[in-house]
Design a protein around this motif. Structure first.
Motif, PDB file in Angstrom:
ATOM      1  N   ALA A   1      74.470  81.154  21.011  1.00  0.00           N
ATOM      2  CA  ALA A   1      75.895  81.109  20.694  1.00  0.00           C
ATOM      3  C   ALA A   1      76.345  79.674  20.444  1.00  0.00           C
ATOM      4  CB  ALA A   1      76.708  81.729  21.833  1.00  0.00           C
ATOM      5  N   ALA A   2      75.877  78.756  21.288  1.00  0.00           N
ATOM      6  CA  ALA A   2      76.210  77.337  21.094  1.00  0.00           C
ATOM      7  C   ALA A   2      75.636  76.830  19.780  1.00  0.00           C
ATOM      8  CB  ALA A   2      75.681  76.512  22.264  1.00  0.00           C
ATOM      9  N   ARG A   3      74.417  77.247  19.466  1.00  0.00           N
ATOM     10  CA  ARG A   3      73.794  76.839  18.207  1.00  0.00           C
ATOM     11  C   ARG A   3      74.593  77.350  17.007  1.00  0.00           C
ATOM     12  NH1 ARG A   3      72.184  80.275  13.985  1.00  0.00           N
ATOM     13  NH2 ARG A   3      70.910  79.039  12.564  1.00  0.00           N
ATOM     14  N   SER A   4      75.049  78.597  17.056  1.00  0.00           N
ATOM     15  CA  SER A   4      75.809  79.156  15.926  1.00  0.00           C
ATOM     16  C   SER A   4      77.142  78.438  15.752  1.00  0.00           C
ATOM     17  CB  SER A   4      76.030  80.655  16.120  1.00  0.00           C
ATOM     18  OG  SER A   4      76.844  80.907  17.250  1.00  0.00           O
ATOM     19  N   TRP A   5      77.768  78.042  16.874  1.00  0.00           N
ATOM     20  CA  TRP A   5      79.021  77.287  16.779  1.00  0.00           C
ATOM     21  C   TRP A   5      78.775  75.934  16.128  1.00  0.00           C
ATOM     22  CZ3 TRP A   5      80.039  72.532  19.011  1.00  0.00           C
ATOM     23  CH2 TRP A   5      81.351  72.066  18.867  1.00  0.00           C
ATOM     24  N   PHE A   6      77.694  75.258  16.525  1.00  0.00           N
ATOM     25  CA  PHE A   6      77.387  73.942  15.962  1.00  0.00           C
ATOM     26  C   PHE A   6      77.116  74.041  14.466  1.00  0.00           C
ATOM     27  CE2 PHE A   6      74.420  70.590  14.755  1.00  0.00           C
ATOM     28  CZ  PHE A   6      75.088  69.461  15.216  1.00  0.00           C
ATOM     29  N   VAL A   7      76.380  75.063  14.041  1.00  0.00           N
ATOM     30  CA  VAL A   7      76.090  75.242  12.612  1.00  0.00           C
ATOM     31  C   VAL A   7      77.384  75.480  11.841  1.00  0.00           C
ATOM     32  CG1 VAL A   7      74.963  76.734  10.926  1.00  0.00           C
ATOM     33  CG2 VAL A   7      73.736  76.043  12.985  1.00  0.00           C
ATOM     34  N   LEU A   8      78.258  76.307  12.382  1.00  0.00           N
ATOM     35  CA  LEU A   8      79.541  76.549  11.719  1.00  0.00           C
ATOM     36  C   LEU A   8      80.336  75.251  11.609  1.00  0.00           C
ATOM     37  CD1 LEU A   8      81.329  78.810  10.526  1.00  0.00           C
ATOM     38  CD2 LEU A   8      82.406  79.013  12.760  1.00  0.00           C
ATOM     39  N   LEU A   9      80.328  74.438  12.663  1.00  0.00           N
ATOM     40  CA  LEU A   9      81.021  73.151  12.636  1.00  0.00           C
ATOM     41  C   LEU A   9      80.439  72.251  11.547  1.00  0.00           C
ATOM     42  CD1 LEU A   9      83.061  71.170  13.914  1.00  0.00           C
ATOM     43  CD2 LEU A   9      81.240  70.471  15.486  1.00  0.00           C
ATOM     44  N   ALA A  10      79.115  72.245  11.415  1.00  0.00           N
ATOM     45  CA  ALA A  10      78.468  71.409  10.398  1.00  0.00           C
ATOM     46  C   ALA A  10      78.907  71.804   8.992  1.00  0.00           C
ATOM     47  CB  ALA A  10      76.949  71.516  10.522  1.00  0.00           C
ATOM     48  N   TYR A  11      79.161  73.086   8.770  1.00  0.00           N
ATOM     49  CA  TYR A  11      79.576  73.531   7.445  1.00  0.00           C
ATOM     50  C   TYR A  11      81.071  73.306   7.198  1.00  0.00           C
ATOM     51  CZ  TYR A  11      75.159  75.429   5.924  1.00  0.00           C
ATOM     52  OH  TYR A  11      73.858  75.549   5.503  1.00  0.00           O
ATOM     53  N   TYR A  12      81.841  73.087   8.255  1.00  0.00           N
ATOM     54  CA  TYR A  12      83.252  72.755   8.081  1.00  0.00           C
ATOM     55  C   TYR A  12      83.439  71.277   7.793  1.00  0.00           C
ATOM     56  CZ  TYR A  12      85.928  76.982   9.140  1.00  0.00           C
ATOM     57  OH  TYR A  12      86.521  78.217   9.066  1.00  0.00           O
ATOM     58  N   LEU A  13      82.493  70.443   8.255  1.00  0.00           N
ATOM     59  CA  LEU A  13      82.606  69.004   8.035  1.00  0.00           C
ATOM     60  C   LEU A  13      82.250  68.658   6.596  1.00  0.00           C
ATOM     61  CD1 LEU A  13      80.948  67.659  11.305  1.00  0.00           C
ATOM     62  CD2 LEU A  13      83.374  67.559  10.710  1.00  0.00           C
ATOM     63  N   ASP A  14      82.991  67.725   6.033  1.00  0.00           N
ATOM     64  CA  ASP A  14      82.749  67.298   4.650  1.00  0.00           C
ATOM     65  C   ASP A  14      81.702  66.183   4.664  1.00  0.00           C
ATOM     66  OD1 ASP A  14      82.854  66.972   1.970  1.00  0.00           O
ATOM     67  OD2 ASP A  14      84.876  66.114   1.887  1.00  0.00           O
ATOM     68  N   ILE A  15      80.437  66.597   4.825  1.00  0.00           N
ATOM     69  CA  ILE A  15      79.337  65.644   4.881  1.00  0.00           C
ATOM     70  C   ILE A  15      78.331  65.976   3.789  1.00  0.00           C
ATOM     71  CG2 ILE A  15      79.572  65.118   7.328  1.00  0.00           C
ATOM     72  CD1 ILE A  15      77.474  67.178   7.950  1.00  0.00           C
ATOM     73  N   ALA A  16      77.420  65.047   3.524  1.00  0.00           N
ATOM     74  CA  ALA A  16      76.425  65.256   2.483  1.00  0.00           C
ATOM     75  C   ALA A  16      75.525  66.439   2.842  1.00  0.00           C
ATOM     76  CB  ALA A  16      75.583  63.995   2.300  1.00  0.00           C
ATOM     77  N   ASP A  17      75.043  67.140   1.819  1.00  0.00           N
ATOM     78  CA  ASP A  17      74.223  68.332   2.047  1.00  0.00           C
ATOM     79  C   ASP A  17      72.959  68.014   2.833  1.00  0.00           C
ATOM     80  OD1 ASP A  17      76.050  69.866   0.717  1.00  0.00           O
ATOM     81  OD2 ASP A  17      74.993  69.814  -1.205  1.00  0.00           O
ATOM     82  N   GLU A  18      72.341  66.842   2.537  1.00  0.00           N
ATOM     83  CA  GLU A  18      71.108  66.504   3.243  1.00  0.00           C
ATOM     84  C   GLU A  18      71.374  66.207   4.721  1.00  0.00           C
ATOM     85  OE1 GLU A  18      72.480  62.889   0.790  1.00  0.00           O
ATOM     86  OE2 GLU A  18      72.215  65.059   0.532  1.00  0.00           O
ATOM     87  N   VAL A  19      72.521  65.589   5.019  1.00  0.00           N
ATOM     88  CA  VAL A  19      72.884  65.330   6.421  1.00  0.00           C
ATOM     89  C   VAL A  19      73.144  66.644   7.142  1.00  0.00           C
ATOM     90  CG1 VAL A  19      74.578  64.236   7.943  1.00  0.00           C
ATOM     91  CG2 VAL A  19      73.827  63.067   5.860  1.00  0.00           C
ATOM     92  N   ARG A  20      73.851  67.552   6.472  1.00  0.00           N
ATOM     93  CA  ARG A  20      74.126  68.866   7.066  1.00  0.00           C
ATOM     94  C   ARG A  20      72.824  69.621   7.318  1.00  0.00           C
ATOM     95  NH1 ARG A  20      77.191  70.590   3.408  1.00  0.00           N
ATOM     96  NH2 ARG A  20      79.194  70.075   4.378  1.00  0.00           N
ATOM     97  N   ALA A  21      71.899  69.556   6.377  1.00  0.00           N
ATOM     98  CA  ALA A  21      70.626  70.259   6.538  1.00  0.00           C
ATOM     99  C   ALA A  21      69.849  69.716   7.732  1.00  0.00           C
ATOM    100  CB  ALA A  21      69.800  70.137   5.260  1.00  0.00           C
ATOM    101  N   ARG A  22      69.861  68.395   7.904  1.00  0.00           N
ATOM    102  CA  ARG A  22      69.158  67.805   9.053  1.00  0.00           C
ATOM    103  C   ARG A  22      69.812  68.213  10.372  1.00  0.00           C
ATOM    104  NH1 ARG A  22      68.576  63.135   5.641  1.00  0.00           N
ATOM    105  NH2 ARG A  22      70.438  62.195   6.583  1.00  0.00           N
TER     106      ARG A  22
END
Length: 391
Positions: free
Chosen positions: A86-107
């Motif tokens: 559940a914590a992992r899914s929240w973090f992934v959702l947060l990463a997709y809400y942040l306006d960051i580069a695709d490669e940074v989000r993937a890492r």
């Protein structure tokens, strides 16, 4: 037991609310990446709350046989795995809400997946390694050395939430960082309910905390659907007019509205097809986002068709420089995308002045300047072609 019965009824009510939200998300049938991750987050948190119901009923503390101890430990280990996911899914959702580069989000997503997988493996091996829970004696379930990490997950989430909220406040437009802030509210709600519940009654209030936070996140998600252009991912016209109206009410003299139009867009559609035209709009939108990375207060929206709008507080002397940055960023995005046709934009700007009382008047002034810019661009291209043919 009467109190535990009330808590159980509250848990069931909260599960029904979260289940209803999940059902609404699933029934939409929308396969956009962000919604898929919201769906995953809801599912994992519902499972995590269900896994904690036995402890709220006091089952784990009333062990009379080795079989019951084994069952209690299995439930406890399952709850650890579900809380981690559940914590992992929240973090992934947060990463997709942040306006960051695709490669940074993937890492970031890769690291979250790796850490979650490692902890789940540790939990599964706990009967042998005694890391989270193990049975001591005949039927006593004992906490292992890593069990404290389950509680630390909330603290880690809170640290990421606060850091992300501050980063978004500095780097993203107002609408974007507000969405990040709402998503960051999740661990705050869980910690508040945990702190209030456990010392007073000795039971978990994860279900009410998770439900409260999930409803807030879902409302934020609905607001995103309502206010976001589905093709380009920027704000839509509805949000644009609402934003400009609010800015005009308290605007100072440096409020500017830039109208941006894709040059030759009709010929792209006619020659390469409308799917390629859609791609061109996405490329331009990406270039505009990049141009605004250093201007977190700027508001970017799709006005309609091939026109975009940027609303920003900027001095009059910096208008030309900003327009040039927008044109260059769009051209650079086109080069990086490798499109097979010329892709450029024209820019018109209007400044908030006395006598402009409605958003439509500001848009009309910017549109008039955009028309002049496009005509000048066409005349410049014609001159280049004429001189080229003379040579």
């Amino acid at each position: 037991m009467a109190f535990h019965s009330v808590v159980l009824q509250l848990d069931i009510l909260c599960l029904c609310i979260m289940g209803y939200v999940l059902l609404r998300v699933v029934r939409r049938g929308d396969l956009q990446a962000r919604q898929i991750r919201l769906r995953n987050m809801l599912a994992w948190h519902i499972a995590a709350v269900i896994s904690l119901i036995p402890s709220n009923l006091g089952i784990s503390s009333e062990l009379s046989s080795p079989g019951e101890a084994t069952l209690a430990m299995a439930v406890s280990l399952a709850s650890v795995a579900l809380i981690v996911m559940a914590a992992r899914s929240w973090f992934v959702l947060l990463a997709y809400y942040l306006d960051i580069a695709d490669e940074v989000r993937a890492r970031a997503v890769f690291v979250a997946n790796a850490v979650a997988a490692l902890l789940v493996v540790f939990a599964a091996a706990s009967p042998v390694t005694h890391l989270f829970f193990y049975i001591e004696g005949s039927h006593l379930v004992v906490h292992g050395a890593l069990n404290v990490f389950v509680h630390a997950i909330l603290v880690v989430e809170l640290v990421f939430a606060v850091a992300s909220a501050f980063w978004a406040r500095a780097k993203m437009a107002r609408v974007g960082w507000l969405r990040v802030g709402l998503l960051s509210f999740y661990p705050v709600a869980l910690i508040v309910f945990a702190v209030l519940g456990a010392p007073l009654s000795g039971v978990s209030y994860l279900a009410p905390g998770a439900t409260f936070a999930v409803v807030v996140i879902y409302m934020s998600y609905l607001d995103t659907l309502i206010s976001t252009d589905p093709l380009t991912g920027v704000n839509n016209r509805y949000r644009l007019f609402d934003y400009v109206k609010s800015r005009m009410e308290d605007a100072e003299g440096d409020l500017c509205l830039f109208m941006i139009d894709v040059n030759g867009f009709k010929s792209i559609n006619d020659t390469y097809g409308h799917l390629e035209g859609d791609r061109a709009l996405r490329v331009v939108a990406q270039g505009l986002k990049r141009a605004l990375m250093d201007a977190p207060s700027a508001f970017l929206a799709r006005y309609g068709g091939d026109e975009f709008t940027v609303v920003i507080h900027i001095e009059e002397s910096a208008e030309d420089e900003f327009s040039a940055r927008v044109r260059e960023s769009a051209a650079r995005a086109a080069r990086e995308a490798g499109v097979a046709y010329p892709l450029s934009v024209s820019v018109g700007v209007a400044r908030m002045r006395p006598g402009i009382d409605e958003p439509a008047e500001l848009f009309a002034a910017a549109d008039a300047q955009l028309y002049k810019a496009k005509r000048a661009s066409r005349m410049g291209q014609a001159d280049e072609e004429e001189h080229g043919s003379d040579e």
